[in-house]
Design an enzyme around this catalytic site. Sequence first.
Site, mmCIF file in Angstrom:
data_model
loop_
_atom_site.group_PDB
_atom_site.id
_atom_site.type_symbol
_atom_site.label_atom_id
_atom_site.label_comp_id
_atom_site.label_asym_id
_atom_site.label_seq_id
_atom_site.Cartn_x
_atom_site.Cartn_y
_atom_site.Cartn_z
ATOM 1 N N ASP A 211 -6.929 -1.514 -4.543
ATOM 2 C CA ASP A 211 -8.015 -1.185 -3.613
ATOM 3 C C ASP A 211 -8.950 -0.152 -4.232
ATOM 4 O O ASP A 211 -10.172 -0.257 -4.117
ATOM 5 C CB ASP A 211 -7.451 -0.641 -2.299
ATOM 6 C CG ASP A 211 -6.561 -1.631 -1.576
ATOM 7 O OD1 ASP A 211 -6.725 -2.851 -1.773
ATOM 8 O OD2 ASP A 211 -5.691 -1.176 -0.805
ATOM 9 N N ASP B 23 0.862 -1.179 0.000
ATOM 10 C CA ASP B 23 0.000 0.000 0.000
ATOM 11 C C ASP B 23 0.896 1.227 0.000
ATOM 12 O O ASP B 23 1.997 1.203 0.549
ATOM 13 C CB ASP B 23 -0.897 0.019 1.242
ATOM 14 C CG ASP B 23 -1.990 -1.041 1.195
ATOM 15 O OD1 ASP B 23 -2.392 -1.435 0.084
ATOM 16 O OD2 ASP B 23 -2.441 -1.463 2.267
#
Length: 186
Positions: free
Chosen positions: A159, A145
Amino acid sequence: MAEAERIIGTPDVDGEAAAPAEQPKGKRRIVALLVVALVAYLLDLGSKMLVVAKLEHHEPIQVVGDLLRFVAVRNPGAAFGIGEAFTVIFTCIAATVIVVIIRLARKLYSLPWAIALGLLLGGALGNLTDRIFRSPGVFEGAVVDFIAPAHFAVFNLADSAIVCGGFLIVILSFKGLDPDGTVHKD
């Protein structure tokens, strides 16, 4: 999965297709789904490779003052880092989502649904790739991330694709548009 099959009309009895009352008109949108999925997947994969190569073990990059920064984070859990002990389960869920989308694609005649499912497929493939190939090991890998808005969880492009695809599916459902192109005025 049974509810999704009921909505889209995929066979659920002994693997045989039920004879449709009438054939849908128009082209199937599988190519659109695959193109959207491929673009989402490649953007996610490329961004994660860049983050790992250039940002991991370095100071975060301020993008928009204190509102947005890029920072490399390895997330073994789900959204917001929840469920770090359940990485294998999240891997199985992602694989199941991919299989369901591939099954649903057989009856896909709606371009908006193709885009939505393509976003979900590309995002699921992006995070599944991390779970399979990144450390600490197969089916236990941590997702990379890097997008860090102020006062929010750190996330990635996979995401984002999943959320956008899910949001589009909710809108299409409220509008009564089915994946086969029919519209319900309930």
